[in-house]
Enzyme design. Structure first.
Site, PDB file in Angstrom:
ATOM      1  N   MET A 118      22.408 -64.565 -27.170  1.00 43.71           N
ATOM      2  CA  MET A 118      21.417 -63.801 -27.933  1.00 43.71           C
ATOM      3  C   MET A 118      19.988 -64.152 -27.517  1.00 43.71           C
ATOM      4  O   MET A 118      19.064 -63.387 -27.737  1.00 43.71           O
ATOM      5  CB  MET A 118      21.606 -64.029 -29.435  1.00 43.71           C
ATOM      6  CG  MET A 118      22.880 -63.415 -29.997  1.00 43.71           C
ATOM      7  SD  MET A 118      22.999 -61.606 -29.780  1.00 43.71           S
ATOM      8  CE  MET A 118      21.983 -61.007 -31.137  1.00 43.71           C
TER       9      MET A 118
ATOM     10  N   VAL B 182      29.976 -62.763 -27.617  1.00 45.10           N
ATOM     11  CA  VAL B 182      28.556 -63.082 -27.708  1.00 45.10           C
ATOM     12  C   VAL B 182      28.355 -64.316 -28.590  1.00 45.10           C
ATOM     13  O   VAL B 182      29.006 -64.451 -29.626  1.00 45.10           O
ATOM     14  CB  VAL B 182      27.797 -61.891 -28.343  1.00 45.10           C
ATOM     15  CG1 VAL B 182      26.361 -62.265 -28.664  1.00 45.10           C
ATOM     16  CG2 VAL B 182      27.838 -60.676 -27.427  1.00 45.10           C
ATOM     17  N   CYS B 183      27.464 -65.220 -28.153  1.00 40.74           N
ATOM     18  CA  CYS B 183      27.059 -66.324 -29.034  1.00 40.74           C
ATOM     19  C   CYS B 183      25.572 -66.560 -28.864  1.00 40.74           C
ATOM     20  O   CYS B 183      24.867 -65.739 -28.294  1.00 40.74           O
ATOM     21  CB  CYS B 183      27.875 -67.581 -28.769  1.00 40.74           C
ATOM     22  SG  CYS B 183      27.489 -68.372 -27.210  1.00 40.74           S
ATOM     23  N   ALA B 184      25.074 -67.700 -29.362  1.00 36.56           N
ATOM     24  CA  ALA B 184      23.632 -67.936 -29.357  1.00 36.56           C
ATOM     25  C   ALA B 184      23.097 -68.134 -27.943  1.00 36.56           C
ATOM     26  O   ALA B 184      22.095 -67.545 -27.557  1.00 36.56           O
ATOM     27  CB  ALA B 184      23.296 -69.135 -30.228  1.00 36.56           C
TER      28      ALA B 184
ATOM     29  N   GLU C  60      25.467 -69.146 -24.778  1.00 38.02           N
ATOM     30  CA  GLU C  60      26.564 -68.580 -23.988  1.00 38.02           C
ATOM     31  C   GLU C  60      27.768 -69.499 -23.952  1.00 38.02           C
ATOM     32  O   GLU C  60      28.876 -69.053 -23.707  1.00 38.02           O
ATOM     33  CB  GLU C  60      26.151 -68.202 -22.545  1.00 38.02           C
ATOM     34  CG  GLU C  60      25.953 -69.384 -21.592  1.00 38.02           C
ATOM     35  CD  GLU C  60      25.700 -68.956 -20.155  1.00 38.02           C
ATOM     36  OE1 GLU C  60      25.200 -67.836 -19.940  1.00 38.02           O
ATOM     37  OE2 GLU C  60      26.001 -69.750 -19.238  1.00 38.02           O
TER      38      GLU C  60
END
Lengths: 382, 189
Positions: A105, A76-78, A80
């Protein structure tokens, strides 16, 4: 970068279902540590580990021993991009079944899961929309081709599509109070669907647009005229906070009463002056209502508050037994609980209030950024 | 428009995370220790990420200039030389003593030998900028009559500059530790 392994995506909807169904999941969150500490995906049996992507540019070897072998790994990141970058490297390193969160996110913050609450006596249904990423809850009453939405979130298209799928036209949107943790979609949704936007007048001193005052004299009907939507003035979280009784079955409590906590009185002004209002609402106004009403709040703080199918709800009478905020003996202790040691305020809450008053008009990206993070509207949220 | 010079300018405008940091990392491998890179990006997330990356790798994040939608990040490559013990120049004063001299308005010259971008993000009020690497060419701008106080970030580059300038006959004193702990009068970006 020559990568041949392609990582597969998983959607925010699938992650939401996994949390509701208590499926095991392990999250490798590759955002900055400060972002992770502030806000992350959590749920009953979700494990997680934070290693920023920029520590993994040269290789993922250091993280391999820390990943569990017995459950699916989700990166998961901010947005993608970085999660794809890391997920592909994990795939190259021989870890199977690694996926990344599509849209990151941002998508997580915006996904709404519709959950049916129940049927209405004269036909019609009530739905709850669970925003898992932020802990917000919206509601839609549907009856005989008409709909009303309470505490509409910014993603108005979700409500439009849902109403359409039920063959209903949105006639009313209501906000229980002027929100401080998220941007209301109530006014926009009413405009787009030709409906009426209702807002408690005591929260609307500074708003710069037209609205219908939501007070105890308001008569709002959806579909069958017998269906009653009855506002109950219940100040405390804000001076205008108004609860809504639907069909003499459901109590939409806004940010006054949650399943495991109660609202905080400090986001819209002076905590001290509204603490007494909150006390009165919870310990006398609500006490006079039927204990059989099903409390449906505008937020939840923890996934432990999710019930069957992801629904967040509890009998009012039961909450008088179990909710710590409804079991404080003295006025003095109550005042202390709701005014001291409060969790930090929601991200950008002043700007969010200004936006909900129509005083500032941020663009879509700015609105998204303002809403990043947990809601923190309850006194017991940490 | 601020004209900070950097040893390399890396254009990452329009690139989404993680590419700005991935490219910066690669470019950094090609730089010499002590050199400065300017990375230009439009991805807002790069602001927090470049700081986190620099911190975790030991590089020195100097600062960021915001120009419209463009973020100009400046990072100085960690210098192995700075860790190595050179001969120590005999004459030094600490930051507080220099502040006292500045307060007393003594006729002194403060020479800042850090990179232009480091100087640009904050320096002692009135300090003259000559980066260590340019001292050979530019020491002619200094006067042998002046009382010169040499400053850098931690006192190591300035130590080296003092040894060098002393050989050439300048009246120099090293300032220890220098800008890393400076709390006297400052011009800031």
């Amino acid at each position: 970068m020559t990568t041949t392994t392609k990582a597969n995506a998983i959607t925010a909807r699938e992650v939401t279902r996994a949390i509701i169904e208590s499926k095991p999941l392990f999250i490798l969150d590759v955002r900055n540590t400060s972002d992770y500490d502030d806000w992350k995906i959590e749920g009953g049996i979700v494990g997680s580990l934070n290693v920023p992507y920029f520590d993994l540019i040269d290789g993922v070897e250091e993280v391999l021993p820390k990943l569990p072998k017995d459950r699916d790994i989700l990166v998961v990141c901010a947005k993608e991009g970085s999660s794809i970058f890391v997920a592909e490297q994990l795939g190259e390193a021989g870890i199977e079944g690694v996926r990344y969160l599509q849209g990151g996110m941002k998508a997580w913050s915006e996904y709404l899961e519709p959950v049916k609450v129940g049927d209405l006596k004269d036909g019609g249904e009530l739905y709850q929309f669970v925003r898992m990423g932020k802990g917000c809850l919206s509601y839609m009453v549907v009856s005989e081709g008409e709909a009303a939405v309470v505490d509409t979130l910014r993603m108005t298209d979700v409500f439009e599509k849902f109403a359409k799928s039920k063959g209903a036209v949105i006639k009313h949107t209501l906000d229980t109070h002027l929100h401080a943790d998220h941007i209301s979609g109530g006014r926009k949704l009413a405009e787009q669907s030709g409906g009426t936007y209702w807002l408690p007048p005591k929260d609307a001193d500074e708003v710069v647009f037209e609205y219908h005052p939501l007070d105890e004299q308001s008569r709002i009907t959806v579909g069958r005229t017998e269906l009653s939507i009855r506002p109950v003035y219940s100040p405390g979280h804000t001076i205008g906070s108004t609860s809504i009784v639907i069909d003499n079955q459901y109590l939409l409590s806004g940010d006054i009463l949650f399943v495991e906590s109660i609202g905080r009185p400090d986001l819209a002004g002076n905590a001290g002056s509204w603490a007494d209002d909150l006390r009165k609402t919870l310990y006398s106004t609500y006490k006079e209502l039927s204990g059989d009403l099903l409390v449906l709040p505008a937020h939840f703080g923890k996934t432990s508050e999710l019930g069957e199918g992801g629904r967040v709800a509890a009998r009012l009478g039961d909450l008088y037994e179990s909710n710590p905020g409804l079991n404080i003996a003295s006025d003095e202790e109550f005042r202390k609980t709701v005014t001291t040691n409060l969790p930090s305020q929601p991200n950008a809450y002043q700007e969010i209030r200004q936006t909900n008053m129509g005083r500032i008009v941020p663009n879509d990206d700015e609105q998204r950024d303002m809403e990043i993070g947990p809601n923190r509207c309850a006194v017991h949220d940490k | 428009m601020t004209t900070f010079s950097a040893n390399q300018v890396l254009d990452c405008k329009g690139l989404a995370c993680p590419m700005p940091i991935v490219r910066t990392k690669k470019a950094m491998d090609g730089l010499k220790p002590g050199e400065v890179i300017e990375m230009q990006a439009t991805d807002k997330g790069s602001l927090a990420d470049i700081q986190g990356w620099a911190k975790n790798t030991g590089h020195y994040y100097l600062g960021t200039l915001h120009e419209g939608a463009v973020l100009r990040h400046f990072v100085r490559k960690a210098s192995a030389e700075e860790e190595k013990e050179d001969a120590t120049y005999g004459r030094s004063i600490n930051n507080e003593e220099l502040i006292a001299k500045l307060d007393a308005k003594d006729a002194i010259v403060v020479l800042d030998v850090r990179e232009p971008a480091e100087y640009g993000f904050g320096h002692i009020l009135g300090a003259v900028s000559i980066p260590l690497g340019e001292l050979d060419n530019k020491h002619g701008e200094l006067s042998k009559e002046s009382e010169i106080y040499v400053v850098c970030r931690t006192g190591k580059r300035s130590n080296y500059a003092c040894l060098h300038l002393n050989e050439k006959g300048f009246n120099v004193t090293n300032v220890v530790p220098g800008m890393s702990e400076w709390n006297g009068p400052k011009e800031e970006k």
